[in-house]
Design an enzyme around this catalytic site. Structure first.
Site, PDB file in Angstrom:
ATOM      1  CB  CYS A   1       4.797   1.736  10.192  1.00  0.00           C
ATOM      2  SG  CYS A   1       3.322   2.689  10.086  1.00  0.00           S
TER       3      CYS A   1
ATOM      4  CB  SER B   1      -1.860  -3.616   1.570  1.00  0.00           C
ATOM      5  OG  SER B   1      -0.617  -4.184   1.849  1.00  0.00           O
ATOM      6  CB  ALA B   2      -2.144  -9.116  -0.502  1.00  0.00           C
ATOM      7  CG  HIS B   3       0.298  -7.217   4.791  1.00  0.00           C
ATOM      8  ND1 HIS B   3       0.420  -6.841   6.110  1.00  0.00           N
ATOM      9  CD2 HIS B   3       0.565  -6.109   4.057  1.00  0.00           C
ATOM     10  CE1 HIS B   3       0.771  -5.561   6.164  1.00  0.00           C
ATOM     11  NE2 HIS B   3       0.858  -5.092   4.937  1.00  0.00           N
TER      12      HIS B   3
ATOM     13  CB  THR C   1      10.448  -9.878 -12.580  1.00  0.00           C
ATOM     14  OG1 THR C   1      11.529  -9.586 -13.463  1.00  0.00           O
ATOM     15  CG2 THR C   1       9.922 -11.275 -12.857  1.00  0.00           C
TER      16      THR C   1
ATOM     17  CG  ASN D   1      -4.038   2.941  10.468  1.00  0.00           C
ATOM     18  OD1 ASN D   1      -4.529   4.059  10.320  1.00  0.00           O
ATOM     19  ND2 ASN D   1      -2.771   2.791  10.747  1.00  0.00           N
TER      20      ASN D   1
ATOM     21  CB  ALA E   1      -0.912  -0.004   1.224  1.00  0.00           C
ATOM     22  CB  THR E   2       4.133   1.995   1.573  1.00  0.00           C
ATOM     23  OG1 THR E   2       3.664   1.676   2.890  1.00  0.00           O
ATOM     24  CG2 THR E   2       5.138   3.124   1.637  1.00  0.00           C
TER      25      THR E   2
ATOM     26  CD  GLN F   1      -6.262  -1.280   8.583  1.00  0.00           C
ATOM     27  OE1 GLN F   1      -6.947  -2.235   8.970  1.00  0.00           O
ATOM     28  NE2 GLN F   1      -4.941  -1.272   8.700  1.00  0.00           N
TER      29      GLN F   1
HETATM   30  N1  C6P Z   1      -0.901  -0.203   8.673  1.00  0.00           N
HETATM   31  C1  C6P Z   1      -0.889  -0.761  11.049  1.00  0.00           C
HETATM   32  O1  C6P Z   1      -0.416  -1.325  12.035  1.00  0.00           O
HETATM   33  P1  C6P Z   1       1.801  -1.600   3.690  1.00  0.00           P
HETATM   34  O2  C6P Z   1       2.612  -2.008   4.845  1.00  0.00           O
HETATM   35  O3  C6P Z   1       2.539  -0.657   2.822  1.00  0.00           O
HETATM   36  O4  C6P Z   1       1.211  -2.724   2.941  1.00  0.00           O
HETATM   37  O5  C6P Z   1       0.540  -0.808   4.299  1.00  0.00           O
HETATM   38  C2  C6P Z   1       0.660   0.496   4.755  1.00  0.00           C
HETATM   39  C3  C6P Z   1      -0.659   1.032   5.220  1.00  0.00           C
HETATM   40  C4  C6P Z   1      -1.302   1.978   4.434  1.00  0.00           C
HETATM   41  N2  C6P Z   1      -2.505   2.460   4.778  1.00  0.00           N
HETATM   42  C5  C6P Z   1      -3.134   2.047   5.895  1.00  0.00           C
HETATM   43  C6  C6P Z   1      -4.487   2.606   6.220  1.00  0.00           C
HETATM   44  C7  C6P Z   1      -2.544   1.098   6.733  1.00  0.00           C
HETATM   45  O6  C6P Z   1      -3.191   0.698   7.829  1.00  0.00           O
HETATM   46  C8  C6P Z   1      -1.261   0.598   6.407  1.00  0.00           C
HETATM   47  C9  C6P Z   1      -0.557  -0.347   7.320  1.00  0.00           C
HETATM   48  C10 C6P Z   1      -0.316  -1.061   9.681  1.00  0.00           C
HETATM   49  O7  C6P Z   1      -1.844   0.014  11.143  1.00  0.00           O
HETATM   50  C11 C6P Z   1       1.172  -1.024   9.709  1.00  0.00           C
HETATM   51  S1  C6P Z   1       1.810   0.594   9.938  1.00  0.00           S
END
Ligand code: C6P
Length: 393
Positions: free
Chosen positions: A327, A202-204, A240, A154, A71-72, A182
């Site tokens: 983060c 973001s998949a995770h 890739t 979040n 997502a970042t 979220q």
């Molecule tokens: N929030 C939390 O503990 P990434 O890591 O890049 O896939 O996702 C970033 C991100 C972007 N937008 C929102 C609204 C998010 O909640 C997050 C990730 C986690 O709240 C880790 S900081």
């Protein structure tokens, strides 16, 4: 017992997703851009995965879904893309409206761009951690090029007025982006029902693998590349393709969309049970009305108990929670959203985020209620001993 209640930070992979990904680490490891059989063998799976994402978001084929690493990256692509495509060429339209509680991948990128002449208005949250559509509308000027507002926060789980603000943006011919990290899997996200130009995921966060995400881009709203150096993704993002993870994200997204109703019944019931029990602990507040929050999230403050102390005490009992977003966990600063709400500085230091998933069980919630209540009593008794010691000594 081990209980994972930090699902807003990341989620466990859905076992079906893991099984689906496995062959792409073993026999199906070809580069999808190769012209030989190994390359050809993996392409159908990529198409299936992309189809699953379009279906889950109910997005028309004419729109784009750009695969990113997280997502970042998606948020950076939108903000830097709008800077290069629009603001740099027409500095008269250099204004971006956003909220004061976006993820750091938005806030830090905006801060970076402000050195290059981008003017940003950060709309404050109310005392519930909510954003009013009126406040966003009032922040818009004739220089506004973009409104960016997360779909759900979040930290608090508060849901923001996407439908109203995205319609307003369309009326005013202003671009609209939402960070829906979220929201996916917790709320119905239907892109044919809202006027969104860009959407981050973001998949995770929905039981897919880490290190893979996406950016939905509406037809006609294409942005310049963030990554150059290859023809992958139709020339829109070089590098890739991570086939196994894309396949995993496709199925995870399909599963997430299929489970939204169930989450809003089952996970909501468990979240409410936990919240009902914890709110009985004296001097406790929970941020935001339940009906306005994602069904899995609680941001709670227990007066007199540092968030970190509570976190470590719960950790000893096998319970994983957080004091806020993962983060920011190393900064040991007060919870930024609690700070933005700004009611009482103590609340920001005593905040704890508990976030459930569709894999959370009733047994885990019952165990957490007992362990959390006991931890609160224990820590309060220690802090009153400290207060007494300080008084007499
Ligand atoms: N929030 C939390 O503990 P990434 O890591 O890049 O896939 O996702 C970033 C991100 C972007 N937008 C929102 C609204 C998010 O909640 C997050 C990730 C986690 O709240 C880790 S900081």
């Amino acid at each position: 017992m081990k209980v994972y209640l930090d699902n807003n930070a990341t989620t466990k992979i859905d076992p079906l997703v893991k099984v689906k990904m496995q062959p792409f680490f073993e026999e199906l490891y070809g580069n999808p851009n190769s012209l030989h059989q190994y390359g050809m063998d993996v392409r159908p799976a990529l198409n299936v995965a992309l189809g699953e994402m379009y279906d889950a978001l109910n997005a028309p084929d004419a729109d784009d879904i750009l695969i990113t690493s997280c997502a970042t990256e998606s948020n950076n692509t939108v903000l830097k893309g709008i800077f290069f495509k629009h603001i740099l060429k027409n500095p008269e339209k250099n204004h971006i409206v956003t909220t004061a509680v976006e993820h750091p991948s938005m806030q830090d990128t905006l801060l970076y761009l402000s050195d290059y002449g981008v003017d940003v208005t950060y709309v404050d949250v109310d005392k519930n951690g909510g954003i009013s559509a009126e406040a966003i509308k009032a922040a818009v000027t004739d220089k506004t090029i973009l409104i960016s507002m997360m779909w759900a926060n979040n930290e608090t789980g508060m849901i923001f007025p996407i439908e109203e603000v995205s319609s307003f943006a369309k009326e005013k011919d202003i671009l609209f982006h939402t960070d829906a990290v979220q929201a996916i899997g917790k709320l119905k996200v239907d892109l044919s029902a809202v006027n969104i130009d860009y959407l981050t995921f973001s998949a995770h966060k929905f039981h897919g693998p880490k290190g893979i995400g996406g950016l939905y881009v509406k037809k006609g709203k294409q942005l310049p590349n963030l990554l150059h150096g290859g023809e992958q993704m139709g020339g829109k993002r070089a590098g890739t393709l991570n086939v196994a993870y894309i396949v995993g994200m496709g199925l995870a997204m399909k599963q997430a969309a299929n489970h939204v109703e169930k989450i809003n019944i089952d996970v909501r019931r468990l979240r409410d049970k936990l919240e009902d029990a914890l709110i009985k602990i004296s001097d406790t507040i929970v941020v935001g009305p339940r009906a306005l929050r994602t069904p899995n999230t609680i941001l709670i403050s227990l007066r007199g108990i540092e968030g970190e102390s509570m976190l470590w005490d719960l950790n000893k009992s096998g319970i994983a929670a957080s004091t806020g977003s993962a983060c920011a966990s190393e900064s040991l600063e007060a919870n930024p959203v609690m700070n933005a709400i700004g009611e009482d500085p103590e609340l920001a230091h005593t905040a704890m985020r508990l976030s459930l998933s569709r894999f959370t069980t009733e047994k885990e919630i019952d165990y957490t209620i007992d362990a959390f209540t006991a931890a609160a009593e224990r820590l309060r008794s220690i802090s009153s001993t400290y207060a007494y010691t300080n008084e007499v000594g």
